[in-house]
Design a protein around this motif. Structure first.
Motif, PDB file in Angstrom:
ATOM      1  N   ARG A  20       1.199  -1.253  -0.070  1.00  0.00           N
ATOM      2  CA  ARG A  20      -0.304  -0.410  -0.214  1.00  0.00           C
ATOM      3  C   ARG A  20       0.933   1.616  -0.061  1.00  0.00           C
ATOM      4  NH1 ARG A  20      -2.737  -0.690   4.344  1.00  0.00           N
ATOM      5  NH2 ARG A  20      -4.198  -2.092   2.891  1.00  0.00           N
ATOM      6  N   ARG A  21       1.806   1.003   0.585  1.00  0.00           N
ATOM      7  CA  ARG A  21       2.657   2.808   1.115  1.00  0.00           C
ATOM      8  C   ARG A  21       3.358   2.792  -0.489  1.00  0.00           C
ATOM      9  NH1 ARG A  21       5.628   0.507   4.662  1.00  0.00           N
ATOM     10  NH2 ARG A  21       3.888   1.427   6.120  1.00  0.00           N
ATOM     11  N   ARG A  22       4.173   1.583  -1.563  1.00  0.00           N
ATOM     12  CA  ARG A  22       4.653   2.023  -2.332  1.00  0.00           C
ATOM     13  C   ARG A  22       3.256   2.721  -3.403  1.00  0.00           C
ATOM     14  NH1 ARG A  22       7.723  -3.007  -0.954  1.00  0.00           N
ATOM     15  NH2 ARG A  22       6.255  -4.653  -2.267  1.00  0.00           N
ATOM     16  N   ARG A  23       2.448   1.841  -3.882  1.00  0.00           N
ATOM     17  CA  ARG A  23       1.154   2.520  -4.203  1.00  0.00           C
ATOM     18  C   ARG A  23       1.348   3.828  -4.398  1.00  0.00           C
ATOM     19  NH1 ARG A  23      -2.959  -2.635  -4.058  1.00  0.00           N
ATOM     20  NH2 ARG A  23      -1.496  -3.842  -5.886  1.00  0.00           N
ATOM     21  N   ILE A  24       0.939   4.374  -3.199  1.00  0.00           N
ATOM     22  CA  ILE A  24       1.116   5.629  -3.129  1.00  0.00           C
ATOM     23  C   ILE A  24       1.564   6.022  -2.689  1.00  0.00           C
ATOM     24  CG2 ILE A  24       0.549   7.347  -1.097  1.00  0.00           C
ATOM     25  CD1 ILE A  24      -1.293   5.098   0.448  1.00  0.00           C
ATOM     26  N   SER A  26       4.545   5.944  -5.347  1.00  0.00           N
ATOM     27  CA  SER A  26       3.794   5.472  -6.485  1.00  0.00           C
ATOM     28  C   SER A  26       2.922   6.821  -7.364  1.00  0.00           C
ATOM     29  CB  SER A  26       3.889   4.539  -7.587  1.00  0.00           C
ATOM     30  OG  SER A  26       4.701   3.477  -6.772  1.00  0.00           O
ATOM     31  N   MET A  27       1.981   6.895  -6.526  1.00  0.00           N
ATOM     32  CA  MET A  27       1.027   7.305  -7.228  1.00  0.00           C
ATOM     33  C   MET A  27       1.243   9.088  -6.956  1.00  0.00           C
ATOM     34  SD  MET A  27      -2.740   6.314  -5.355  1.00  0.00           S
ATOM     35  CE  MET A  27      -3.643   7.234  -5.919  1.00  0.00           C
ATOM     36  N   ALA A  32       3.323  13.952  -9.403  1.00  0.00           N
ATOM     37  CA  ALA A  32       4.216  15.760  -9.445  1.00  0.00           C
ATOM     38  C   ALA A  32       4.652  15.656 -10.718  1.00  0.00           C
ATOM     39  CB  ALA A  32       5.360  15.259  -8.502  1.00  0.00           C
ATOM     40  N   LEU A  33       5.418  14.571 -10.965  1.00  0.00           N
ATOM     41  CA  LEU A  33       5.745  14.239 -12.983  1.00  0.00           C
ATOM     42  C   LEU A  33       5.112  14.660 -13.505  1.00  0.00           C
ATOM     43  CD1 LEU A  33       8.224  13.569 -14.683  1.00  0.00           C
ATOM     44  CD2 LEU A  33       7.426  11.542 -14.754  1.00  0.00           C
TER      45      LEU A  33
END
Length: 353
Positions: A20-24, A26-27, A32-33
């Motif tokens: 869940r943390r990695r998904r957040i 990544s989002m 930002a990008l």
């Protein structure tokens, strides 16, 4: 729940929390990008390059004479592309063959149409010719049409300065192919184009100036004419201190005179001479100008229609799918931001539209 299960449960939840943390993360990175990149593009004024239909500009069709080979057409396209790139104020020019003898040139965003057309259409055939008569030995006669000039034959040629009469000149002793480089310079008094010759061209120039220096000052035969596309652009006299036994070597200068913008004239001549002559004389068959106002109106209309359509789609998705629709709209906005940012960066760095 047994003590064993109670001890294992927190460990089982740990991978789920990491995913869940990695998904957040990544989002957040994608947001930002996408949005950050779009903000940077807008802040720096880096916008996509626009084509002729949107930016406005000039489109011209050039026709080569019948019998022109495909290699000559290709060479003409390459020479014109180098000249336009050297101008530096044209957004992604399009220069390509069309049919057997036609070349289509599109110049988006061009601000000085006449200058651009001269750069692509001027043959750029340079020749150095001995002067036979400038009127000192009697009337020179009527000049021939510049397009009929053959550098290998004597001729009566018109002068670029209407105050100076035509000149009777001999066959060329050196051509543009004998030049290795051309540079616009200010010599302290006026703008000029400095020429560097090949070793063979330098020998030709030295031999011709030796002959000219053997005549007294004021004699027209002490002059030599610099001819561009059948028109005399300068006819300097060999200086009094030139030794008739050695002549002039090491290059030459073409003085520009006193046009409205001598610096611009010198730089335009530098471009034509530096990249060589066109292999054939091209006739302007069709010239079409596209108004920048018309292109801007079309662009604005397209933007209004596009944003209006996107707004309706976004409202429909949120209305029917609620939270999932909102997530989809955010994803589409990020994707659109990435596309606009990519095109803007490519337009600035690679000239892509």
């Amino acid at each position: 729940m047994t003590s064993w299960q109670e001890g294992r449960a927190p460990e089982a939840e740990l991978p789920v929390k990491n995913v869940r943390r990695r998904r957040i993360l990544s989002m957040l990175m994608m947001i930002a990008l996408g949005w950050g990149g779009l903000a940077a593009v807008v802040a720096t004024g880096t916008t996509p390059k626009l084509g002729l239909d949107l930016a406005g500009g000039t489109s011209v069709i050039l026709r080569a004479p019948a019998g022109t080979s495909a290699d000559q057409i290709d060479q003409a396209v390459n020479v014109m592309r180098k000249r336009i790139e050297a101008l530096g104020n044209v957004q992604e020019p399009v220069i390509q063959k069309a049919g057997a003898n036609n070349i289509v040139v599109q110049l988006p965003g061009v601000t000085d149409r006449e200058r651009a057309l001269e750069a692509i259409g001027s043959t750029g055939q340079l020749s150095f010719r001995p002067v036979i008569n400038n009127g000192a030995f009697g009337p020179v006669g009527e000049p021939i049409d510049a397009s009929d000039d053959d550098p290998t034959e004597p001729a009566i040629l018109g002068n670029i300065d209407p105050l100076d009469g035509p000149l009777e000149v001999g066959a060329a002793f050196a051509l543009g192919g004998d030049i290795t480089d051309a540079t616009a310079v200010f010599n302290g008094f006026e703008w000029a184009v400095s020429l560097d010759f090949t070793s063979e061209g330098d020998d030709k120039f030295a031999a011709a100036t030796r002959t000219a220096a053997s005549f007294p000052m004021g004699d027209p035969r002490r002059q030599f004419a610099i001819v561009l596309d059948g028109t005399v652009i300068s006819a300097p006299q060999v200086a009094a201190d030139v030794d008739p036994n050695t002549g002039i070597s090491g290059g030459a200068q073409i003085t520009i005179g006193q046009p409205d913008d001598p610096e611009q004239e010198a730089r335009d001549l530098e471009i034509v001479l530096k990249f060589g002559a066109l292999p054939v004389v091209l006739e302007q068959e069709q010239i079409k100008s596209v108004s920048a106002t018309l292109g801007r109106d079309s662009l604005n209309a397209g933007l209004v229609a596009g944003f209006g359509g996107l707004a309706l789609v976004a409202l429909a998705m949120v209305f029917y799918y609620r939270v999932l629709g909102l997530v989809t709209v955010v994803g589409l906005s990020i994707f659109g931001s990435l596309v606009v940012g990519s095109y803007s960066v490519l337009g600035a760095s690679q000239g892509l539209t």
